[in-house]
Design a protein around this motif. Structure first.
Motif, short mmCIF file in Angstrom:
data_model
loop_
_atom_site.label_atom_id
_atom_site.label_comp_id
_atom_site.label_asym_id
_atom_site.label_seq_id
_atom_site.Cartn_x
_atom_site.Cartn_y
_atom_site.Cartn_z
N GLU A 27 0.82 -1.20 0.00
CA GLU A 27 0.00 0.00 0.00
C GLU A 27 0.86 1.27 0.00
O GLU A 27 0.59 2.22 -0.73
N THR A 28 1.89 1.28 0.84
CA THR A 28 2.76 2.45 0.91
C THR A 28 3.43 2.71 -0.42
O THR A 28 3.45 3.85 -0.93
N LEU A 29 3.98 1.68 -1.02
CA LEU A 29 4.69 1.81 -2.29
C LEU A 29 3.75 2.25 -3.40
O LEU A 29 4.10 3.11 -4.22
N ASN A 30 2.57 1.67 -3.45
CA ASN A 30 1.59 2.03 -4.47
C ASN A 30 1.20 3.50 -4.36
O ASN A 30 1.11 4.22 -5.36
N ALA A 31 0.99 3.97 -3.13
CA ALA A 31 0.62 5.37 -2.92
C ALA A 31 1.75 6.31 -3.34
O ALA A 31 1.53 7.36 -3.95
N MET A 32 2.98 5.93 -3.02
CA MET A 32 4.14 6.76 -3.39
C MET A 32 4.29 6.83 -4.90
O MET A 32 4.55 7.90 -5.46
N ALA A 33 4.12 5.69 -5.58
CA ALA A 33 4.26 5.67 -7.03
C ALA A 33 3.21 6.54 -7.70
O ALA A 33 3.51 7.29 -8.65
#
Length: 289
Positions: A27-33
């Motif tokens: 979730e964190t990575l997807n939001a950052m991307a």
């Protein structure tokens, strides 16, 4: 050299593959991307998401996918061996790889002088904060659209008030995911004008407003989805204007903070509410956002 485009000719979108590799939910990575790619006009990422990557065999499959669809690799891997496997694989494939959290984690580590945790998915632990978010979500669902009496609403951190279709429910759900107990009460012409909320002592009551033109557009879209009649007062311009003016006047008369959601996303509205709650705690509450 290709000829210059004419002023009115739209720019073609640029597509690229982005591989998001996480040993947790991602979730964190997807939001950052999404946040980063949104900064580039005309750029559309083709996302390949790999969550819960915790073994060498899983990483081999990831690298095989990267080789098939060359692009940028972003990761939030904690395990040192898996990181090395991904980094070596990307070097072999000549693909850029970026540890998305590395700059922030490194800076905090130097500042705090603390060792890094190697526990995978630490941010998703079943701790007090996790159960607080679940409780806040249950509260938002149980107190949606005016449900519950004043005694129950006293348990809220914030109560949102506004006319129909001012994003009250999705905003409450979003706040709940941050552990904020939010309820909402709709203003219904001839039925509910929010007067009962003036008796609340604990929650911060916030009025949500929106421009009549935008509100009519949203309501018409709602009626389209229901295959309903478009000739009702619900979308009549004069009635909607009267409805929104009365709502704003009621908020101002009661001294409630007001947020105009006309050009705001749910996330932006929630951020403004969070700021208001913070200012209330420090006794610096403003009036209009």
């Amino acid at each position: 050299m290709s000829p210059a485009r004419s002023a009115g000719q739209p720019r073609l979108a640029t597509y690229f593959h982005v591989h998001l590799v996480s040993d947790s939910t991602g979730e964190t990575l997807n939001a950052m991307a999404k946040a980063v790619t949104a900064r580039f006009d005309g750029v559309i990422p083709i996302e390949h998401i790999y969550s819960l990557i915790r073994s060498e065999r899983q990483m081999e499959r990831v690298l095989a996918e990267v080789e098939t669809a060359p692009g940028v690799v972003l990761h939030t891997l904690v395990d040192r061996d898996l990181r090395m496997q991904l980094e070596e694989g990307c070097r072999r494939l000549d693909m850029p790889q970026i540890g998305a959290l590395d700059p922030l984690v490194g800076a905090l580590s130097r500042y705090l002088g603390a060792a890094l945790s190697t526990r995978v998915g630490a941010q998703h632990a079943l701790d007090h904060d996790y159960f607080n978010r679940i409780s806040a979500l249950d509260f938002a669902m149980a107190h949606d659209d005016g449900q519950g009496g004043l005694e129950q609403l006293e348990g809220a951190d914030v109560v949102l008030c506004g006319v129909s279709r001012t994003s009250k429910t999705p905003t409450c759900i979003y706040l709940a995911h941050r552990g904020i107990r939010a309820a909402n009460v709709p203003l219904v012409p001839g039925q509910e004008d929010g007067e009962r909320l003036t008796a609340l002592k604990n929650p911060l009551v916030i009025g949500l407003t929106v421009s009549p033109d935008r509100l009519i557009q949203i309501r018409r879209n709602r009626l389209d989805g229901l295959n309903a009649d478009h000739t009702s007062d619900y979308v009549d311009l004069d009635r909607v204007r009267e409805e929104t003016v009365k709502a704003r006047r009621a908020f101002e008369r009661r001294g409630w903070p007001i947020i105009d959601v006309t050009r705001r996303s749910v996330e932006e509205t929630a951020a403004a509410i969070t700021n208001l709650l913070s200012e209330r705690r420090t006794h610096r509450l403003g009036s209009t956002w």
